[in-house]
Design an enzyme around this catalytic site. Sequence first.
Site, PDB file in Angstrom:
ATOM      1  N   GLY A 133     -13.940 -48.768 -17.345  1.00 19.00           N
ATOM      2  CA  GLY A 133     -14.416 -47.451 -16.437  1.00 19.00           C
ATOM      3  C   GLY A 133     -15.936 -47.641 -16.290  1.00 19.00           C
ATOM      4  O   GLY A 133     -16.481 -46.772 -17.015  1.00 19.00           O
ATOM      5  N   TYR A 134     -16.397 -48.331 -15.159  1.00 15.35           N
ATOM      6  CA  TYR A 134     -17.842 -48.407 -15.292  1.00 15.35           C
ATOM      7  C   TYR A 134     -18.441 -47.790 -13.935  1.00 15.35           C
ATOM      8  O   TYR A 134     -18.901 -46.567 -13.775  1.00 15.35           O
ATOM      9  CB  TYR A 134     -18.438 -49.782 -15.245  1.00 15.35           C
ATOM     10  CG  TYR A 134     -18.680 -50.401 -16.590  1.00 15.35           C
ATOM     11  CD1 TYR A 134     -18.112 -49.802 -17.753  1.00 15.35           C
ATOM     12  CD2 TYR A 134     -19.168 -51.649 -16.607  1.00 15.35           C
ATOM     13  CE1 TYR A 134     -18.212 -50.706 -18.970  1.00 15.35           C
ATOM     14  CE2 TYR A 134     -19.412 -52.379 -17.733  1.00 15.35           C
ATOM     15  CZ  TYR A 134     -18.843 -51.734 -19.152  1.00 15.35           C
ATOM     16  OH  TYR A 134     -18.836 -52.433 -20.270  1.00 15.35           O
ATOM     17  N   SER A 135     -17.769 -48.393 -12.704  1.00 17.20           N
ATOM     18  CA  SER A 135     -18.258 -48.077 -11.432  1.00 17.20           C
ATOM     19  C   SER A 135     -17.949 -46.440 -11.174  1.00 17.20           C
ATOM     20  O   SER A 135     -16.763 -46.061 -11.547  1.00 17.20           O
ATOM     21  CB  SER A 135     -17.518 -48.722 -10.492  1.00 17.20           C
ATOM     22  OG  SER A 135     -17.806 -50.213 -10.670  1.00 17.20           O
ATOM     23  N   GLU A 250     -16.353 -64.805 -19.754  1.00 26.23           N
ATOM     24  CA  GLU A 250     -15.757 -64.678 -18.706  1.00 26.23           C
ATOM     25  C   GLU A 250     -16.181 -65.004 -17.257  1.00 26.23           C
ATOM     26  O   GLU A 250     -15.799 -65.258 -16.288  1.00 26.23           O
ATOM     27  CB  GLU A 250     -14.951 -63.242 -18.453  1.00 26.23           C
ATOM     28  CG  GLU A 250     -16.074 -62.182 -17.886  1.00 26.23           C
ATOM     29  CD  GLU A 250     -17.030 -61.612 -19.295  1.00 26.23           C
ATOM     30  OE1 GLU A 250     -17.351 -60.758 -19.085  1.00 26.23           O
ATOM     31  OE2 GLU A 250     -16.764 -62.385 -20.200  1.00 26.23           O
ATOM     32  N   ASN A 373     -22.309 -60.934  -5.218  1.00 24.89           N
ATOM     33  CA  ASN A 373     -22.875 -62.212  -5.030  1.00 24.89           C
ATOM     34  C   ASN A 373     -24.542 -61.941  -5.031  1.00 24.89           C
ATOM     35  O   ASN A 373     -25.503 -62.853  -5.397  1.00 24.89           O
ATOM     36  CB  ASN A 373     -22.495 -62.898  -3.986  1.00 24.89           C
ATOM     37  CG  ASN A 373     -21.194 -63.564  -4.617  1.00 24.89           C
ATOM     38  OD1 ASN A 373     -20.510 -63.124  -5.417  1.00 24.89           O
ATOM     39  ND2 ASN A 373     -20.657 -64.543  -3.919  1.00 24.89           N
TER      40      ASN A 373
HETATM   41  C1  LIG Z   1     -11.315 -56.066  -6.807  1.00 24.88           C
HETATM   42  C2  LIG Z   1     -12.254 -55.166  -7.563  1.00 24.88           C
HETATM   43  C3  LIG Z   1     -12.063 -54.902  -8.816  1.00 24.88           C
HETATM   44  C4  LIG Z   1     -13.064 -54.017  -9.328  1.00 24.88           C
HETATM   45  N1  LIG Z   1     -12.691 -53.798 -10.850  1.00 24.88           N
HETATM   46  C5  LIG Z   1     -13.617 -52.997 -11.478  1.00 24.88           C
HETATM   47  C6  LIG Z   1     -13.151 -52.149 -12.598  1.00 24.88           C
HETATM   48  O1  LIG Z   1     -12.323 -52.625 -13.240  1.00 24.88           O
HETATM   49  N2  LIG Z   1     -13.965 -51.539 -13.292  1.00 24.88           N
HETATM   50  C7  LIG Z   1     -15.299 -51.007 -12.577  1.00 24.88           C
HETATM   51  O2  LIG Z   1     -15.890 -50.418 -13.213  1.00 24.88           O
HETATM   52  N3  LIG Z   1     -15.659 -51.553 -11.416  1.00 24.88           N
HETATM   53  C8  LIG Z   1     -14.800 -52.419 -10.819  1.00 24.88           C
HETATM   54  N4  LIG Z   1     -15.152 -52.755  -9.536  1.00 24.88           N
HETATM   55  C9  LIG Z   1     -16.347 -52.161  -8.984  1.00 24.88           C
HETATM   56  C10 LIG Z   1     -17.509 -53.332  -8.662  1.00 24.88           C
HETATM   57  O3  LIG Z   1     -18.237 -53.617  -9.970  1.00 24.88           O
HETATM   58  C11 LIG Z   1     -18.297 -52.923  -7.851  1.00 24.88           C
HETATM   59  O4  LIG Z   1     -17.408 -52.695  -6.377  1.00 24.88           O
HETATM   60  C12 LIG Z   1     -19.690 -53.663  -7.512  1.00 24.88           C
HETATM   61  O5  LIG Z   1     -20.372 -53.615  -8.822  1.00 24.88           O
HETATM   62  C13 LIG Z   1     -20.458 -53.382  -6.516  1.00 24.88           C
HETATM   63  O6  LIG Z   1     -20.600 -51.846  -6.492  1.00 24.88           O
HETATM   64  P1  LIG Z   1     -20.439 -50.902  -5.047  1.00 24.88           P
HETATM   65  O7  LIG Z   1     -19.035 -51.303  -4.667  1.00 24.88           O
HETATM   66  O8  LIG Z   1     -20.632 -49.792  -5.452  1.00 24.88           O
HETATM   67  O9  LIG Z   1     -21.185 -51.657  -3.835  1.00 24.88           O
HETATM   68  P2  LIG Z   1     -22.595 -51.342  -3.719  1.00 24.88           P
HETATM   69  O10 LIG Z   1     -23.611 -51.363  -5.155  1.00 24.88           O
HETATM   70  O11 LIG Z   1     -23.127 -50.103  -3.085  1.00 24.88           O
HETATM   71  O12 LIG Z   1     -23.313 -52.581  -2.895  1.00 24.88           O
HETATM   72  C14 LIG Z   1     -23.038 -52.461  -1.292  1.00 24.88           C
HETATM   73  C15 LIG Z   1     -23.735 -53.606  -0.900  1.00 24.88           C
HETATM   74  O13 LIG Z   1     -25.322 -53.857  -1.223  1.00 24.88           O
HETATM   75  C16 LIG Z   1     -25.534 -55.096  -1.998  1.00 24.88           C
HETATM   76  N5  LIG Z   1     -26.629 -54.568  -3.087  1.00 24.88           N
HETATM   77  C17 LIG Z   1     -26.753 -53.603  -3.730  1.00 24.88           C
HETATM   78  N6  LIG Z   1     -27.835 -53.640  -4.495  1.00 24.88           N
HETATM   79  C18 LIG Z   1     -28.435 -54.760  -4.198  1.00 24.88           C
HETATM   80  C19 LIG Z   1     -29.626 -55.067  -4.843  1.00 24.88           C
HETATM   81  N7  LIG Z   1     -30.212 -54.705  -5.691  1.00 24.88           N
HETATM   82  N8  LIG Z   1     -30.053 -56.467  -4.244  1.00 24.88           N
HETATM   83  C20 LIG Z   1     -29.256 -57.091  -3.000  1.00 24.88           C
HETATM   84  N9  LIG Z   1     -27.971 -56.481  -2.639  1.00 24.88           N
HETATM   85  C21 LIG Z   1     -27.719 -55.260  -3.278  1.00 24.88           C
HETATM   86  C22 LIG Z   1     -24.331 -55.399  -2.637  1.00 24.88           C
HETATM   87  O14 LIG Z   1     -24.182 -56.435  -2.906  1.00 24.88           O
HETATM   88  C23 LIG Z   1     -23.351 -55.140  -1.729  1.00 24.88           C
HETATM   89  O15 LIG Z   1     -23.146 -56.011  -0.543  1.00 24.88           O
HETATM   90  C24 LIG Z   1     -14.295 -53.742  -9.050  1.00 24.88           C
HETATM   91  C25 LIG Z   1     -14.404 -54.132  -7.571  1.00 24.88           C
HETATM   92  C26 LIG Z   1     -13.467 -55.073  -6.919  1.00 24.88           C
HETATM   93  C27 LIG Z   1     -13.705 -55.271  -5.452  1.00 24.88           C
END
Ligand SMILES: Cc1cc2nc3c(=O)[nH]c(=O)nc-3n(C[C@H](O)[C@H](O)[C@H](O)COP(=O)(O)OP(=O)(O)OC[C@H]3O[C@@H](n4cnc5c(N)ncnc54)[C@H](O)[C@@H]3O)c2cc1C
Length: 390
Positions: A133-135, A250, A373
Amino acid sequence: MTNDRAEALRAMSDEAFRAELRGWLAATYPDAWRQDDLRPFRRLRGADWLAWVGMLNDAGWRCPAWPQAYGGLELTFRKQVIYQEEMERARTARLIDTGEVQLGPTLMIHGTEAQKAHYLPAIRRGEQVWCQGYSEPGAGSDLASLTTSAEQVGDVFRVRGQKIWTTHADEATHIFALVRTSREPRKQAGITFLLMEMSTPGITVRPIRNLAGEAEFCEVFFDDVETPVANALGPVGEGWTVAKALLGYERVWIGSPALARRALALSRQLLAARGGDAGLADRYAELAAELHDVGALYRQTCDAVAAAGEPGPEVSILKIVASELLQRITEFNVELAGEAAGLTGESRIGQVRTDIAWQYYMARPTTIFAGSNEVQKNILARAMLGLPTG
Ligand SMILES: Cc1cc2nc3c(=O)[nH]c(=O)nc-3n(C[C@H](O)[C@H](O)[C@H](O)COP(=O)(O)OP(=O)(O)OC[C@H]3O[C@@H](n4cnc5c(N)ncnc54)[C@H](O)[C@@H]3O)c2cc1C
């Protein structure tokens, strides 16, 4: 698992180890659980998951990276790579391995003796299924902006807030979460790493169905959830440092080209089903060459990690190239499938039985999870190219 068994596996040559695992998988792994061509990235869940973990434990194949002191095999990194390769070769299903791969090693570093004794054996036996539970809706890449709060009242924390995209929270018995225990000028400070049981009153889980129709992740709501202060992992307020220890091996496994290889095998079948087309055959050859390169990079990175003893920032390159290649191949498959790509569910293209849309959709999140990425590129820019942080 006995230490004798782990010792025996450790004493084997790499080749003998590979042969032993391959033989065991061939003789034991049920066909019904094998990844099929239709939906190849599907995970094993529920009772099947528990049964498979039980088989691994009984036969002494569980927790290859864990130290023997905690019931693991304590394999060399080279043997861990072989372990992954043989599992992929036998098409074993993906597992929910958050407890084993992410939390377990963190507990070993930061846990009290009581926490280690309580959690580690239960994770190994599959009695506890953990989710991360991070995001939060307002904190993904910028995770330190998280607002889920934990207020200390006597010897409990009272947790309020929401997590999102929590993989398999609906099947998990436990969650490890980052929560804010104080407001500090530096937003990475004042965060605590908290261990909670999902059955605690006040926790509500709402599965989210993705485009492919799979309920892979969930929203998790915390409504005055009371958790003992003793469930903090590491010092209160220093959860950011504890969480960073999770970034381990991982990151190497998610760079494996196995999924891209499976997707390209489908391209080959679809190409054959369509009959000769030199343009498409050329593009197939380009993707095959790229897959060869990614495979070589994976092997080279694994060798470098084995030699260095731990992964460096360069493993981010693997995650980027493997996930982007997987997406390009699944896009190519959509094109090869022609009008059949517009169908959801199982379809037949010539003799090929597949679910093109499912595979295309399921490849989309690979460039987002485990650090998007773009964020991986930032890491590379800073750590490898020495560019200034923007
Ligand atoms: C299949 C799946 C499983 C997941 N499982 C978990 C889980 O078990 N637990 C959990 O806690 N989270 C989980 N996540 C969440 C995941 O960690 C986040 O989706 C991810 O960190 C991106 O955050 P966000 O979705 O808020 O997008 P945002 O951070 O809002 O990003 C939106 C866009 O902006 C870009 N962006 C953001 N900041 C920057 C920067 N500084 N420089 C350049 N580009 C940037 C990103 O690359 C992306 O394209 C999961 C996500 C997916 C898709």
